[in-house]
Design an enzyme around this catalytic site. Structure first.
Site, PDB file in Angstrom:
ATOM      1  N   SER A 121       0.850  -1.196   0.000  1.00  0.00           N
ATOM      2  CA  SER A 121       0.000   0.000   0.000  1.00  0.00           C
ATOM      3  C   SER A 121       0.876   1.233   0.000  1.00  0.00           C
ATOM      4  CB  SER A 121      -0.904   0.000   1.246  1.00  0.00           C
ATOM      5  OG  SER A 121      -1.509   1.267   1.439  1.00  0.00           O
ATOM      6  N   TYR A 136      -0.506  -0.776  10.667  1.00  0.00           N
ATOM      7  CA  TYR A 136      -0.855  -1.078   9.279  1.00  0.00           C
ATOM      8  C   TYR A 136       0.275  -0.670   8.345  1.00  0.00           C
ATOM      9  CZ  TYR A 136      -3.699  -1.291   5.009  1.00  0.00           C
ATOM     10  OH  TYR A 136      -4.193  -1.589   3.767  1.00  0.00           O
ATOM     11  N   ALA A 137       0.867   0.503   8.597  1.00  0.00           N
ATOM     12  CA  ALA A 137       1.997   0.955   7.776  1.00  0.00           C
ATOM     13  C   ALA A 137       3.163  -0.020   7.881  1.00  0.00           C
ATOM     14  CB  ALA A 137       2.429   2.350   8.206  1.00  0.00           C
ATOM     15  N   LYS A 140       2.384  -3.274   5.914  1.00  0.00           N
ATOM     16  CA  LYS A 140       2.510  -3.110   4.467  1.00  0.00           C
ATOM     17  C   LYS A 140       3.966  -2.929   4.050  1.00  0.00           C
ATOM     18  CE  LYS A 140      -1.705  -3.703   3.296  1.00  0.00           C
ATOM     19  NZ  LYS A 140      -2.054  -4.969   2.580  1.00  0.00           N
ATOM     20  N   ILE A 169      -8.347   3.584  -3.932  1.00  0.00           N
ATOM     21  CA  ILE A 169      -9.066   2.978  -5.052  1.00  0.00           C
ATOM     22  C   ILE A 169     -10.570   3.088  -4.779  1.00  0.00           C
ATOM     23  CG2 ILE A 169      -9.457   0.876  -6.384  1.00  0.00           C
ATOM     24  CD1 ILE A 169      -6.656   2.060  -6.729  1.00  0.00           C
ATOM     25  N   THR A 171     -13.782   1.745  -4.643  1.00  0.00           N
ATOM     26  CA  THR A 171     -14.421   0.429  -4.574  1.00  0.00           C
ATOM     27  C   THR A 171     -15.770   0.563  -3.869  1.00  0.00           C
ATOM     28  OG1 THR A 171     -13.440  -0.092  -2.421  1.00  0.00           O
ATOM     29  CG2 THR A 171     -12.140  -0.658  -4.396  1.00  0.00           C
TER      30      THR A 171
END
Length: 230
Positions: A121, A136-137, A140, A169, A171
């Site tokens: 990401s 999360y960083a 990824k 994105i 979605t």
């Protein structure tokens, strides 16, 4: 400021009211703070924008709803992160990627050729922020490391290992957020169009094709120029 309260907002921020104003102005500020800190309002803003709630009541409401089970990366900044929470996010991103690479590589070695395309990401490079936190960083970023290590180890078997780093994105999930929130994620983009699933799919098709036979260990940014790396 000595003696002043610090970190009055969950997550480490603070709201300050300066002295020397008129009583009527303070009444307006009080009304604004009351409006801003309403539990339902803060819970909604948090779940739709990714920013931390400014009250513990709103945080408790969101947690009780089960929201963080589907989006654990939105919950905890560094100073409040527990080992269990960190391990959970890393388990999905790092361990999950490693296991899938291992499973696929064993079969690709038998075939004598293969293509591995991992998903990281833009967060791996910007450290999180608007829509995610440090765990999360880190997860990824670990995917990128696994990709590079896989490229080194698996190239001898005719297997290429690459990574895709999508930006925001559009979605079905992100369509649930207000347009102005999605716009903040796209701030600074060079290409003035929304990122679509097809944009990511096209990158995967290239990395999975014979045309990428001499491409391995790369991180392919699919973000419309939001982040341009040297």
């Amino acid at each position: 400021m000595p003696g002043a309260p610090q970190n009055t907002v969950i997550g480490g921020a603070s709201l300050w009211v300066m002295s020397g104003k008129k009583p009527a102005e303070y009444k307006g500020v009080a009304k604004f703070f009351t409006f801003l800190s309403e539990t339902d309002r803060q819970a909604e803003l948090h779940t739709k924008s990714g920013y931390l709630p400014i009250t513990k009541a709103a945080y408790a409401k969101v947690k009780a709803s089960g929201f963080y089970k589907d989006a654990p990366y939105l919950e905890t900044p560094l100073l409040e992160l527990t080992v269990d929470e960190f391990d959970k996010v890393m388990g999905v991103n790092a361990r999950g990627t490693m296991l899938m690479m291992q499973y696929g590589a064993r079969r690709m070695i038998q075939a004598g050729v293969g293509r591995i395309a991992n998903f990281s990401s833009i967060t791996a490079y910007d450290g999180g922020g608007t829509f995610s936190k440090i765990a999360y960083a880190a997860g990824k970023a670990a995917v990128i490391g696994l990709t590079r290590g896989g490229a080194r180890e698996l190239g001898q078997y005719g297997i290429t290992t690459n990574c895709i780093c999508p930006g925001p994105i559009l979605t079905e999930q992100t369509k649930q957020y207000p347009p102005e929130v999605f716009a903040t994620w796209n701030a600074g983009r060079a290409i003035i169009k929304d990122g679509l699933p097809e944009d990511v799919a096209d990158a995967v098709v290239f990395l999975a094709s014979a045309r990428s036979a001499w491409v391995t260990g790369i991180t392919l940014d699919v973000n419309g120029g939001i982040l341009i790396r040297g």
